[in-house]
Scaffold this motif. Structure first.
Motif, short mmCIF file in Angstrom:
data_model
loop_
_atom_site.label_atom_id
_atom_site.label_comp_id
_atom_site.label_asym_id
_atom_site.label_seq_id
_atom_site.Cartn_x
_atom_site.Cartn_y
_atom_site.Cartn_z
N GLU A 388 0.85 -1.19 0.00
CA GLU A 388 0.00 0.00 0.00
C GLU A 388 0.88 1.24 0.00
O GLU A 388 1.96 1.25 0.61
CB GLU A 388 -0.92 0.02 1.22
N ASP A 390 0.61 5.37 0.79
CA ASP A 390 -0.17 6.49 1.33
C ASP A 390 0.47 7.77 0.82
O ASP A 390 1.55 8.17 1.27
CB ASP A 390 -0.14 6.43 2.86
N HIS A 392 0.72 11.86 -0.02
CA HIS A 392 0.32 13.18 0.49
C HIS A 392 1.04 14.24 -0.35
O HIS A 392 2.02 14.85 0.08
CB HIS A 392 0.69 13.33 1.97
N GLN A 402 5.33 10.44 0.98
CA GLN A 402 4.65 9.17 0.76
C GLN A 402 5.10 8.18 1.83
O GLN A 402 6.25 8.22 2.27
CB GLN A 402 4.99 8.57 -0.61
#
Length: 434
Positions: A388, A390, A392, A402
């Motif tokens: 995954e 994430d 930003h 990230q």
């Protein structure tokens, strides 16, 4: 953060449903992007008709697996139809099940199932329709292509279709994909330039015997580039061909180590004693960046790319190697020493490593820095794709960042765009380990 990559390639378990004219195998190879299934074909004489061999390849991450006791299983239906003048001429359908040992293998973009189905038809123009129905997701993949089966004339030399293969090896156990005592595993995808930097052609030649003699002919092989220039050329005696039941056949290995990225046409020609061209066959393929090509053309870069899988001592020895032949030898020996399955023709570690290098260069490069040299490239090559991400990209009073999560490894990495130019730097300590 240098170190060896640890890969686990579990045994792939295949449930094969016995079917007429169907053969199955599996293996590892980099998955070309954008397709769910790859289909190719070649045709070979069956008396006055043709045997159309249809090959298809499905990568694990394009199949839907479900947990079944201690295995993960995929299930699908394959349907092939051959149309002539808008009407169905012949068809074949069968069910397949494919199982792997763990969840990681279900997501693999390197492991695949490969199969062959035979259809029989006389000379003519056909449309080949391929359909795959994934039972676990109800997803349908389709492929259509026009196929020309040439007319067979007695006493007139004629080539079969060209079968492009990634490996040809002796087969003592009568395993799948056997031709003339050798296991010929078709490529299916037309994309070449893999880490070994070569491909094979299998072909048959009809109409020469019994009226003629093998020594009355000669063969020519050539590889034509996208600019129509001949890149490789080889003229051999037809006597090098083998004979079986009045049929000539041959295996030809084509070295791609000196061929840059481009679309090519491989061509086989048959000449008589006077040099007249009397038969030919050809097929298109694509050549992409090959590590062996780098070994031949840019040794320093070829060695530098190994920074995440080689020790400092190994890198030093490779850098000090002189001479083209000795460098190729050392490079092959290096990867042979890393091969997790030395008794098979595939080197899964090497293939996976260069796959990750290629991905890193395509996605993480910044200005004049290659992607594998960036922090994101380093983590990707060492640990593979994250489970995954994430992202930003726009936060008030905070630089873009990230977080990459590797749940299977219980790790996560923070990358920050420190300078605002798109190069994300790895911040330590984030999960407390390197």
């Amino acid at each position: 953060m240098k170190g060896k990559i640890a890969f686990l390639f579990p045994f792939l378990f295949l449930i094969f449903l016995p079917l007429a004219f169907s053969q199955t195998d599996f293996g590892y190879q980099e998955e070309p992007e954008g397709q769910d299934v790859f289909v190719d074909y070649a045709y070979f004489s069956e008396g006055n008709s043709w045997r159309l061999e249809v090959y298809y390849k499905i990568f694990n991450n394009k199949m839907t697996f479900v947990k079944d006791q201690d295995k993960f299983k995929a299930s699908h239906e394959i349907e092939l139809v051959l149309f002539n003048k808008g009407k169905q001429y012949t068809a074949s359908s069968h069910e397949e099940e494919f199982a792997v040992d763990n969840y990681q293998e279900t997501r693999s973009a390197a492991a695949f199932l490969i199969n062959r189905v035979d259809l029989f038809a006389p000379a003519g123009e056909y449309k080949l329709s391929f359909r795959l129905n994934d039972h676990n997701s109800n997803r349908v993949s389709k492929f259509e292509q026009m196929v020309t089966l040439p007319a067979i004339k007695i006493g007139e030399p004629l080539f079969s279709g060209l079968e492009l293969a990634r490996s040809v090896e002796e087969d003592k156990d009568s395993s799948k994909f056997v031709k003339r005592g050798k296991k010929v595993v078709p490529s299916v995808s037309d994309l070449f330039g893999d880490p070994e930097g070569f491909f094979w052609i299998y072909f048959e030649l009809y109409g020469v015997l019994p009226a003629g003699k093998v020594e009355d002919y000669r063969l020519g092989y050539e590889l034509e580039g996208s600019n129509k220039a001949i890149i490789l050329k080889d003229t051999s005696s037809a006597a090098l061909l083998s004979v079986f039941d009045q049929t000539l056949y041959g295996f030809k290995k084509i070295d791609l180590s000196s061929v840059p990225d481009q679309t090519c046409t491989v061509r086989i020609k048959l000449f008589d004693r006077k040099g007249n061209l009397i038969a030919k066959a050809q097929k298109e393929l694509k050549v992409e960046w090959s590590p062996l090509y780098q070994v031949n053309t840019n040794w320093d870069r070829a060695v530098e790319i190994l920074r995440y899988v080689a020790s400092d001592k190994e890198l030093k020895e490779l850098r000090e190697t002189k001479g083209k032949e000795e460098r190729i030898k050392k490079w092959r020996e290096f990867w042979k020493s890393k091969d997790p399955t030395p008794d098979t023709p595939e080197n899964e570690l090497m293939e996976e490593y260069y796959k990750r290098i290629k991905y890193a260069n395509e996605h993480f490069g910044i200005y004049d820095k290659e992607g594998y040299k960036t922090d994101m490239g380093l983590v990707y090559v060492k640990f593979g794709p994250p489970d995954e991400i994430d992202r930003h990209p726009f936060e008030l009073d905070v630089r873009a960042y990230q977080v990459w999560y590797y749940y299977r490894l219980n790790r996560k990495f923070l990358f920050v765009d420190v300078n605002g130019y798109g190069e994300y730097e790895l911040r330590y300590p984030y999960d407390g380990r390197r």
